[in-house]
Write a protein that holds these residues in place. Structure first.
Motif, mmCIF file in Angstrom:
data_model
loop_
_atom_site.group_PDB
_atom_site.id
_atom_site.type_symbol
_atom_site.label_atom_id
_atom_site.label_comp_id
_atom_site.label_asym_id
_atom_site.label_seq_id
_atom_site.Cartn_x
_atom_site.Cartn_y
_atom_site.Cartn_z
ATOM 1 N N ARG A 69 0.854 -1.185 0.000
ATOM 2 C CA ARG A 69 0.000 0.000 0.000
ATOM 3 C C ARG A 69 0.890 1.235 0.000
ATOM 4 O O ARG A 69 1.397 1.660 1.035
ATOM 5 N N LEU A 70 1.128 1.801 -1.191
ATOM 6 C CA LEU A 70 2.078 2.909 -1.371
ATOM 7 C C LEU A 70 3.361 2.624 -0.594
ATOM 8 O O LEU A 70 3.829 3.448 0.183
ATOM 9 N N GLU A 71 3.905 1.464 -0.849
ATOM 10 C CA GLU A 71 5.084 0.969 -0.132
ATOM 11 C C GLU A 71 6.343 1.184 -0.975
ATOM 12 O O GLU A 71 6.428 0.748 -2.125
ATOM 13 N N VAL A 72 7.327 1.851 -0.407
ATOM 14 C CA VAL A 72 8.603 2.077 -1.081
ATOM 15 C C VAL A 72 9.494 0.849 -0.898
ATOM 16 O O VAL A 72 9.756 0.425 0.228
ATOM 17 N N VAL A 73 9.940 0.270 -2.010
ATOM 18 C CA VAL A 73 10.779 -0.932 -1.925
ATOM 19 C C VAL A 73 12.164 -0.729 -2.528
ATOM 20 O O VAL A 73 13.008 -1.616 -2.468
ATOM 21 N N ARG A 74 12.402 0.444 -3.113
ATOM 22 C CA ARG A 74 13.711 0.700 -3.710
ATOM 23 C C ARG A 74 13.905 2.196 -3.839
ATOM 24 O O ARG A 74 12.944 2.950 -3.978
ATOM 25 N N ARG A 75 15.166 2.614 -3.810
ATOM 26 C CA ARG A 75 15.523 4.010 -4.050
ATOM 27 C C ARG A 75 16.472 4.092 -5.237
ATOM 28 O O ARG A 75 17.173 3.135 -5.560
ATOM 29 N N SER A 76 16.508 5.269 -5.875
ATOM 30 C CA SER A 76 17.421 5.563 -6.994
ATOM 31 C C SER A 76 17.259 4.607 -8.167
ATOM 32 O O SER A 76 18.151 3.817 -8.451
ATOM 33 N N PRO A 77 16.188 4.706 -8.905
ATOM 34 C CA PRO A 77 15.018 5.549 -8.664
ATOM 35 C C PRO A 77 14.081 4.914 -7.640
ATOM 36 O O PRO A 77 14.166 3.719 -7.365
ATOM 37 N N THR A 78 13.197 5.722 -7.113
ATOM 38 C CA THR A 78 12.238 5.231 -6.132
ATOM 39 C C THR A 78 11.193 4.348 -6.817
ATOM 40 O O THR A 78 10.606 4.741 -7.823
ATOM 41 N N VAL A 79 10.988 3.158 -6.266
ATOM 42 C CA VAL A 79 9.954 2.247 -6.768
ATOM 43 C C VAL A 79 8.930 2.052 -5.655
ATOM 44 O O VAL A 79 9.275 1.674 -4.533
ATOM 45 N N VAL A 80 7.676 2.329 -5.978
ATOM 46 C CA VAL A 80 6.573 2.238 -5.033
ATOM 47 C C VAL A 80 5.611 1.153 -5.507
ATOM 48 O O VAL A 80 5.352 1.024 -6.707
ATOM 49 N N LEU A 81 5.086 0.376 -4.565
ATOM 50 C CA LEU A 81 4.104 -0.656 -4.874
ATOM 51 C C LEU A 81 2.750 -0.282 -4.280
ATOM 52 O O LEU A 81 2.680 0.156 -3.140
ATOM 53 N N ASP A 82 1.691 -0.462 -5.053
ATOM 54 C CA ASP A 82 0.348 -0.273 -4.505
ATOM 55 C C ASP A 82 -0.608 -1.249 -5.168
ATOM 56 O O ASP A 82 -0.671 -1.350 -6.397
ATOM 57 N N ALA A 83 -1.360 -1.962 -4.335
ATOM 58 C CA ALA A 83 -2.209 -3.045 -4.815
ATOM 59 C C ALA A 83 -3.577 -2.582 -5.317
ATOM 60 O O ALA A 83 -4.502 -3.386 -5.395
ATOM 61 N N ALA A 84 -3.710 -1.314 -5.689
ATOM 62 C CA ALA A 84 -4.982 -0.808 -6.208
ATOM 63 C C ALA A 84 -5.432 -1.647 -7.399
ATOM 64 O O ALA A 84 -4.658 -1.873 -8.333
ATOM 65 N N HIS A 85 -6.689 -2.094 -7.378
ATOM 66 C CA HIS A 85 -7.175 -2.940 -8.465
ATOM 67 C C HIS A 85 -8.601 -2.576 -8.884
ATOM 68 O O HIS A 85 -9.198 -3.270 -9.696
ATOM 69 N N ASN A 86 -9.129 -1.487 -8.331
ATOM 70 C CA ASN A 86 -10.429 -0.989 -8.779
ATOM 71 C C ASN A 86 -10.347 0.534 -8.868
ATOM 72 O O ASN A 86 -9.377 1.143 -8.394
ATOM 73 N N PRO A 87 -11.301 1.177 -9.516
ATOM 74 C CA PRO A 87 -11.190 2.627 -9.752
ATOM 75 C C PRO A 87 -11.018 3.455 -8.482
ATOM 76 O O PRO A 87 -10.199 4.384 -8.449
ATOM 77 N N ALA A 88 -11.778 3.148 -7.429
ATOM 78 C CA ALA A 88 -11.659 3.929 -6.201
ATOM 79 C C ALA A 88 -10.274 3.777 -5.584
ATOM 80 O O ALA A 88 -9.670 4.749 -5.114
ATOM 81 N N GLY A 89 -9.756 2.558 -5.573
ATOM 82 C CA GLY A 89 -8.416 2.328 -5.045
ATOM 83 C C GLY A 89 -7.363 3.046 -5.865
ATOM 84 O O GLY A 89 -6.385 3.592 -5.325
ATOM 85 N N ALA A 90 -7.544 3.061 -7.185
ATOM 86 C CA ALA A 90 -6.583 3.740 -8.055
ATOM 87 C C ALA A 90 -6.595 5.245 -7.828
ATOM 88 O O ALA A 90 -5.540 5.898 -7.804
ATOM 89 N N ARG A 91 -7.789 5.812 -7.655
ATOM 90 C CA ARG A 91 -7.862 7.253 -7.391
ATOM 91 C C ARG A 91 -7.168 7.603 -6.077
ATOM 92 O O ARG A 91 -6.437 8.606 -5.993
#
Length: 504
Positions: free
Chosen positions: A365-387
């Motif tokens: 959930r907007l989780e940072v897993v790497r820097r330089s460049p920053t890579v963020v993970l988010d499990a949004a899978h429906n329109p409301a979650g994506a917004r």
């Protein structure tokens, strides 16, 4: 529910099977994900446990766990399903009603359920209660779904619990028209594990819906309803009100309902149900809410208005306004569990509340897993979650260039998800995860071209190639400090990305 059973769904063509398969039928290798959570967190205490469990080091334990995983996963392919609690009720009966051994907080809604459950668990644990948490789907390992004292159940205990209840599962299978499903067996395992621990309180997230969800054999003293939006419309209904009607089934006689901000028609359904069962309702924006919030390094600083009063200077190491609202809901739920706002006109200990929120983690959930460049993970899978994800990443990160990596399931409203991300993605790399429910990369690309235009879309069917392509795009023009990558579209896509990035 009516005693009349619905017509069974055909196992080859039914959308209900497809939805469940999308969350449970996983390549066995995906369960071995070893990447640890590296979320940037400041002013926070230690995590509540290993939130990204590794495969067991002992080969015999690992073998036994794989056997259990395979047996569980195999259940969907061998049965015809219909929405019912009859089988799980039968299992609870032969197990001696383990779900009655402890009070429960039951959580439904469309988005935010797992994060809210984790926050509730952290708060209860901080007040020295032993907790059991049951959430779904899992990001990396099936053992994540059942947690004790804030940490995923260990593999040995998971195996032992399965073996303990298996004779009873077989007994119910033999007596029922259809075998128990993957989710039903896992729910039985969770309730049995909680009783065996024993826990002081269970925090239980529904799998889908409410009334006929397998978890709905508990009588939660607190029912939590996170924001309702359109998802699983083929099973739950095409409007927020219709979906709310199904989800309202978790509201039990005399319970306290913690109601997040809802569409008006959904709120009306929930309030009507509460009146019918003499439940007390606390509404976000009325009886509780977010008094103030500001972005902080690694998260946000909040003032929350609870049922008993205000709580200031709460650091939450999660990004996005939606997480602040989840925090308000979680706080109100725990206050209600302790009788605050009803029997007691007081607040919880503020320092304990601060410590609990500072310890919260929510993988994927907007989780940072790497820097330089920053890579963020988010499990949004429906329109409301994506917004919500788009708003959160814009507010918290301020990327000058953001490249999206999107792999989605075929049964989702993919175009609306992409439209939510279009304003923030400079380019999008479309891909697919290994689930058989994944949308084909070329099919996803055709939709992406409609939304983004041909020049902004890159197609990489393999997720590892997609990640490499996105990182390369983010690194162009020496934009290390201002560019980022967001991997999203599916819980499974996020789980696989964590594996790939964790090996780097």
């Amino acid at each position: 529910m009516s005693d009349q059973q619905p017509e069974p769904f055909d196992e080859t063509g039914d959308e209900f099977d497809a939805i469940v398969d999308a969350e449970t039928d996983r390549d066995p290798d995906l369960a071995v994900i070893e990447a640890g959570s590296r979320t940037l967190r400041t002013q926070a205490g230690p995590p509540q446990g290993d939130q990204a469990p590794r495969r067991p080091a002992d080969p015999e334990v690992d073998k036994a766990l794989r056997e259990v995983e395979q047996e569980l996963a195999g259940r969907w392919g061998e049965t015809k399903l219909e929405p019912s609690v009859s089988r799980i009720t039968a299992l609870m009966d032969v197990l001696g009603e383990p779900q009655r051994a402890y009070p429960s907080i039951h959580i439904t809604g469309t988005n935010g359920k797992t994060s809210t459950a984790r926050m509730i668990e952290a708060l209860l644990g901080a007040f020295e209660l032993r907790t059991g948490r049951y959430t779904s789907p899992h990001v990396q390992s099936v053992t994540e779904r059942i947690s004790l004292d804030g940490a995923p159940i260990d593999p040995e205990r998971f195996i032992a619990t399965y073996r303990d209840i298996k004779p009873y599962v077989d007994m119910v299978d033999a007596a029922q028209e259809y075998r128990l499903s993957f989710f039903e067996v896992l729910t039985g395992m969770a309730y049995a594990a909680f009783a065996d621990a024993p826990v002081d309180v269970a925090v239980v997230e529904v799998g889908m819906g409410g009334s006929w969800d397998a978890t709905n054999v508990i009588d939660g003293s607190v029912a939590v309803v996170t924001p309702i939006d359109l998802d699983h419309t083929d099973r739950l209904g095409a409007t927020p009100a219709a979906i709310a009607g199904e989800k309202a089934g978790i509201i039990k006689q005399g319970a306290t309902v913690i109601l997040a901000q809802q569409p008006v028609d959904a709120a009306q359904v929930m309030l009507k149900r509460a009146v019918e069962v003499d439940a007390t309702v606390a509404r976000e924006g009325m009886e509780f809410g977010v008094a103030s919030r500001e972005v902080a390094v690694g998260g946000q600083l909040l003032t929350l208005r609870g049922l008993g009063g205000e709580y200031e200077e709460i650091f939450l190491p999660l990004h996005g306004a939606h997480q602040a609202h989840n925090a308000a809901v979680a706080l109100a739920a725990v206050e209600a569990f302790f009788g605050i706002g009803a029997e007691h006109a007081r607040t919880l200990d503020a320092e304990t509340v601060r410590s609990a929120f500072a310890s919260v983690v929510s993988p994927g959930r907007l989780e940072v897993v790497r820097r330089s460049p920053t890579v963020v993970l988010d499990a949004a899978h429906n329109p409301a979650g994506a917004r919500a994800a788009a708003e959160g990443i814009t507010e918290s990160f301020g990327f000058s260039r953001l490249v999206g990596v999107v792999g989605a399931s075929a049964d989702k409203d993919v175009k609306a998800v992409l439209e939510a991300f279009e304003p923030i993605f400079t380019e999008i790399v479309v891909t697919q995860n290994s689930s058989h429910r994944a949308m084909d990369a070329d099919e996803l690309a055709a939709i992406a071209v409609e939304v983004f235009g041909d020049e902004r879309v890159v197609v990489e069917p393999r997720l590892d190639d997609a990640l490499e392509a996105a990182i390369t795009l983010a690194e162009e023009e020496a934009e290390y400090s201002g560019a980022g990558v967001l991997v999203t579209g599916s819980v499974i896509t996020v789980g696989e990305a964590r594996l790939l990035l964790g090996r780097g």
